[in-house]
Design a protein around this motif. Structure first.
Motif, PDB file in Angstrom:
ATOM      1  N   GLU A 327       0.822  -1.224   0.000  1.00  0.00           N
ATOM      2  CA  GLU A 327       0.000   0.000   0.000  1.00  0.00           C
ATOM      3  C   GLU A 327       0.849   1.264   0.000  1.00  0.00           C
ATOM      4  OE1 GLU A 327       0.111  -2.376   2.298  1.00  0.00           O
ATOM      5  OE2 GLU A 327      -1.845  -2.735   3.232  1.00  0.00           O
ATOM      6  N   LEU A 328       2.134   1.137   0.334  1.00  0.00           N
ATOM      7  CA  LEU A 328       2.973   2.331   0.455  1.00  0.00           C
ATOM      8  C   LEU A 328       3.892   2.526  -0.750  1.00  0.00           C
ATOM      9  CD1 LEU A 328       3.836   1.997   4.267  1.00  0.00           C
ATOM     10  CD2 LEU A 328       2.176   3.535   3.225  1.00  0.00           C
ATOM     11  N   SER A 329       3.775   1.669  -1.749  1.00  0.00           N
ATOM     12  CA  SER A 329       4.692   1.761  -2.897  1.00  0.00           C
ATOM     13  C   SER A 329       4.680   3.122  -3.596  1.00  0.00           C
ATOM     14  CB  SER A 329       4.402   0.642  -3.904  1.00  0.00           C
ATOM     15  OG  SER A 329       3.121   0.848  -4.488  1.00  0.00           O
ATOM     16  N   PRO A 330       3.549   3.863  -3.638  1.00  0.00           N
ATOM     17  CA  PRO A 330       3.572   5.145  -4.355  1.00  0.00           C
ATOM     18  C   PRO A 330       4.635   6.120  -3.833  1.00  0.00           C
ATOM     19  CG  PRO A 330       1.304   4.525  -3.932  1.00  0.00           C
ATOM     20  CD  PRO A 330       2.170   3.540  -3.185  1.00  0.00           C
ATOM     21  N   PHE A 331       4.965   6.050  -2.536  1.00  0.00           N
ATOM     22  CA  PHE A 331       5.967   6.963  -1.986  1.00  0.00           C
ATOM     23  C   PHE A 331       7.337   6.720  -2.609  1.00  0.00           C
ATOM     24  CE2 PHE A 331       2.737   6.872   1.309  1.00  0.00           C
ATOM     25  CZ  PHE A 331       2.619   8.218   1.625  1.00  0.00           C
ATOM     26  N   LEU A 332       7.576   5.501  -3.060  1.00  0.00           N
ATOM     27  CA  LEU A 332       8.889   5.177  -3.614  1.00  0.00           C
ATOM     28  C   LEU A 332       8.881   5.215  -5.139  1.00  0.00           C
ATOM     29  CD1 LEU A 332       9.866   2.312  -1.138  1.00  0.00           C
ATOM     30  CD2 LEU A 332      10.466   4.734  -1.027  1.00  0.00           C
ATOM     31  N   THR A 333       7.827   4.701  -5.769  1.00  0.00           N
ATOM     32  CA  THR A 333       7.849   4.633  -7.241  1.00  0.00           C
ATOM     33  C   THR A 333       7.805   6.021  -7.884  1.00  0.00           C
ATOM     34  OG1 THR A 333       5.462   4.205  -7.169  1.00  0.00           O
ATOM     35  CG2 THR A 333       6.911   2.303  -7.492  1.00  0.00           C
ATOM     36  N   VAL A 334       7.241   7.000  -7.181  1.00  0.00           N
ATOM     37  CA  VAL A 334       7.169   8.329  -7.804  1.00  0.00           C
ATOM     38  C   VAL A 334       8.548   9.003  -7.880  1.00  0.00           C
ATOM     39  CG1 VAL A 334       6.673   9.751  -5.743  1.00  0.00           C
ATOM     40  CG2 VAL A 334       5.753  10.416  -7.954  1.00  0.00           C
ATOM     41  N   ILE A 335       9.451   8.624  -6.995  1.00  0.00           N
ATOM     42  CA  ILE A 335      10.748   9.328  -6.913  1.00  0.00           C
ATOM     43  C   ILE A 335      11.553   9.181  -8.223  1.00  0.00           C
ATOM     44  CG2 ILE A 335      12.927   9.560  -5.582  1.00  0.00           C
ATOM     45  CD1 ILE A 335      10.616  10.264  -3.762  1.00  0.00           C
ATOM     46  N   PRO A 336      11.781   7.949  -8.722  1.00  0.00           N
ATOM     47  CA  PRO A 336      12.518   7.857  -9.999  1.00  0.00           C
ATOM     48  C   PRO A 336      11.803   8.560 -11.149  1.00  0.00           C
ATOM     49  CG  PRO A 336      11.972   5.655  -9.147  1.00  0.00           C
ATOM     50  CD  PRO A 336      11.498   6.637  -8.142  1.00  0.00           C
ATOM     51  N   LEU A 337      10.476   8.627 -11.108  1.00  0.00           N
ATOM     52  CA  LEU A 337       9.756   9.309 -12.186  1.00  0.00           C
ATOM     53  C   LEU A 337       9.990  10.815 -12.145  1.00  0.00           C
ATOM     54  CD1 LEU A 337       6.353   7.373 -12.263  1.00  0.00           C
ATOM     55  CD2 LEU A 337       8.475   6.884 -13.470  1.00  0.00           C
ATOM     56  N   GLN A 338      10.044  11.369 -10.940  1.00  0.00           N
ATOM     57  CA  GLN A 338      10.347  12.807 -10.808  1.00  0.00           C
ATOM     58  C   GLN A 338      11.759  13.085 -11.329  1.00  0.00           C
ATOM     59  OE1 GLN A 338      10.024  13.135  -6.550  1.00  0.00           O
ATOM     60  NE2 GLN A 338       7.833  13.674  -6.584  1.00  0.00           N
ATOM     61  N   MET A 339      12.687  12.219 -10.939  1.00  0.00           N
ATOM     62  CA  MET A 339      14.085  12.438 -11.360  1.00  0.00           C
ATOM     63  C   MET A 339      14.227  12.243 -12.861  1.00  0.00           C
ATOM     64  SD  MET A 339      16.607  11.232  -8.389  1.00  0.00           S
ATOM     65  CE  MET A 339      16.116   9.569  -8.112  1.00  0.00           C
ATOM     66  N   PHE A 340      13.511  11.277 -13.395  1.00  0.00           N
ATOM     67  CA  PHE A 340      13.565  11.032 -14.834  1.00  0.00           C
ATOM     68  C   PHE A 340      13.085  12.281 -15.583  1.00  0.00           C
ATOM     69  CE2 PHE A 340      11.691   9.356 -18.811  1.00  0.00           C
ATOM     70  CZ  PHE A 340      12.819   8.749 -19.341  1.00  0.00           C
ATOM     71  N   ALA A 341      11.944  12.842 -15.169  1.00  0.00           N
ATOM     72  CA  ALA A 341      11.428  14.050 -15.826  1.00  0.00           C
ATOM     73  C   ALA A 341      12.454  15.180 -15.711  1.00  0.00           C
ATOM     74  CB  ALA A 341      10.104  14.460 -15.187  1.00  0.00           C
ATOM     75  N   TYR A 342      13.034  15.310 -14.525  1.00  0.00           N
ATOM     76  CA  TYR A 342      14.004  16.389 -14.314  1.00  0.00           C
ATOM     77  C   TYR A 342      15.201  16.245 -15.273  1.00  0.00           C
ATOM     78  CZ  TYR A 342      17.651  19.264 -12.305  1.00  0.00           C
ATOM     79  OH  TYR A 342      18.655  20.190 -12.163  1.00  0.00           O
ATOM     80  N   TYR A 343      15.759  15.037 -15.355  1.00  0.00           N
ATOM     81  CA  TYR A 343      16.963  14.879 -16.175  1.00  0.00           C
ATOM     82  C   TYR A 343      16.656  14.915 -17.672  1.00  0.00           C
ATOM     83  CZ  TYR A 343      19.759  14.232 -12.027  1.00  0.00           C
ATOM     84  OH  TYR A 343      20.403  14.450 -10.834  1.00  0.00           O
TER      85      TYR A 343
END
Ligand code: M6R
Length: 365
Positions: A327-343
């Motif tokens: 149930e808590l996976s969204p806190f972790l899976t969103v992080i690489p997506l934010q970094m991917f968009a940034y880079y």
């Protein structure tokens, strides 16, 4: 002010472990959720309601969409989520049996404010989840829960998204507790793991090198597809929104099961597909979407839980996140997506903190 970072967005991405810690402080002592200092809710009232409406715009709407699924797990309430600009124009019953929750980082989004006035008029009890306790929305509602994320300057919301999810989870747990709909050991299991998340988030952020080179490789793509199921569907939507906001690349997100109902027609080797697939009960089903995607020659970027890589041998790129409660996976899976968009945006040389045509808070309809 950027604390040595080239952009506010990168600084704010990197603050997410600290924000999470700050959000939990004083609210989760002894692995028990207590919001009684902040909310006027009583057990009698909590047991009297039948419906929860979550209302928001943009990234806040995706945080609310994760919360919709969580509240469905923790309570037997009739929970729905709506985009603020749509909520007012629906004819759905709203009344004293309704808890209406308005999620807004700024607390100034006009559509969300108007939706709040509409729900209040109909007799709903209104709660604001916001980063600004002095904002218009915060001033008008019955109760406020603050994010404690500190000011967010980048137009693309990052730390306030994880902050909103954290507050929404705590609120959902607290409501379930008042209604006695969640077993005590379930509460302990989730709160305990929530207190571990800041460390896991920080670990992920330390390892941004592979994401940067991957982002450079894909930075010339014209279109992206993002897929996810369950909790990962709103995360796919959020990943796509981040990418389009700051890199101006066309990105669409779909519930993975919808692929065959249309979007699969878009796929070819020029369209990379980001698949959000943490280790949960839907993993195998999403894996079959990965295989369908591979058969159309699209490059796949899988965001998955560490340990799952061996089942993804044909996949071009894998970004792993630490394991956590499903149930808590969204806190972790969103992080690489934010970094991917940034880079990707960095490689394309766009205005990361101030994307064209966008404002940090949208005070017009
Ligand atoms: O201040 P709010 O949370 O009400 O803002 C809602 C949206 O305008 C906001 O999330 C927008 O989508 C962001 N630019 C997302 O990065």
């Amino acid at each position: 002010e950027k604390g040595g970072y080239p952009h506010f967005m990168l600084k704010e991405i990197n603050e997410q472990g600290a924000v999470m810690r700050q959000t939990l402080t004083g609210r989760t002592e002894g692995n028990v959720v207590d919001l009684s200092n902040e909310l006027s809710w009583t057990s009698d009232w909590a047991r009297s309601i039948k419906k929860v409406h979550l209302v928001a715009c943009g990234t806040s709407y995706y945080a609310a969409s994760v919360a919709e699924r969580v509240m469905g797990l923790f309570t037997d309430l009739d929970v729905r989520v709506d985009i603020a600009s749509e909520y007012r124009y629906r004819s759905i019953p709203i009344g004293e049996d309704t808890l209406a929750i308005f999620v807004s980082q700024s607390g100034e989004t006009l559509d969300t404010l108007a939706a709040e006035r509409f729900a209040k008029e109909k007799g709903a009890r209104c709660l604001a989840i916001t980063n600004n306790g002095l904002s218009s929305i915060a001033r008008e509602v019955d109760d406020v829960l603050l994010l404690k994320a500190g000011p967010e300057i980048g137009v693309a919301a990052t730390k306030t998204f994880t902050g909103q999810m954290a507050v929404l989870y705590l609120m959902a747990l607290y409501l379930a507790k008042l209604r006695e709909s969640l077993a005590k050991d379930e509460e302990t299991r989730l709160v305990k793991e929530m207190t571990c998340l800041p460390y896991k988030i920080e670990g992920l952020l330390e390892n941004s090198g592979p994401i940067k080179s991957m982002a450079e490789k894909y930075s010339l793509a014209r279109d992206f597809l993002f897929l996810g199921r369950g909790f990962s569907f709103p995360i796919a939507l959020e990943g796509a929104l981040k990418l389009k906001e700051i890199s101006y690349i066309h990105a669409e997100a779909y519930a993975a099961g919808e692929m065959k109902h249309g979007p699969i027609a878009l796929l070819d080797r020029a369209v990379p597909v980001v698949v959000v697939m943490p280790d949960d009960e839907l993993w195998e089903k999403t894996l079959s979407n990965v295989q369908e995607t591979k058969a159309r020659k699209s490059p796949v970027i899988a965001v998955t839980t560490v340990g799952r890589e061996s089942s993804l041998k044909d996949v071009e790129d894998i970004l792993t996140v630490p394991s956590t409660e499903p149930e808590l996976s969204p806190f972790l899976t969103v992080i690489p997506l934010q970094m991917f968009a940034y880079y990707v945006a960095l490689a394309r040389g766009t205005e990361i903190d101030q994307p064209r045509n966008l404002a940090k808070s949208v005070t017009v309809e």
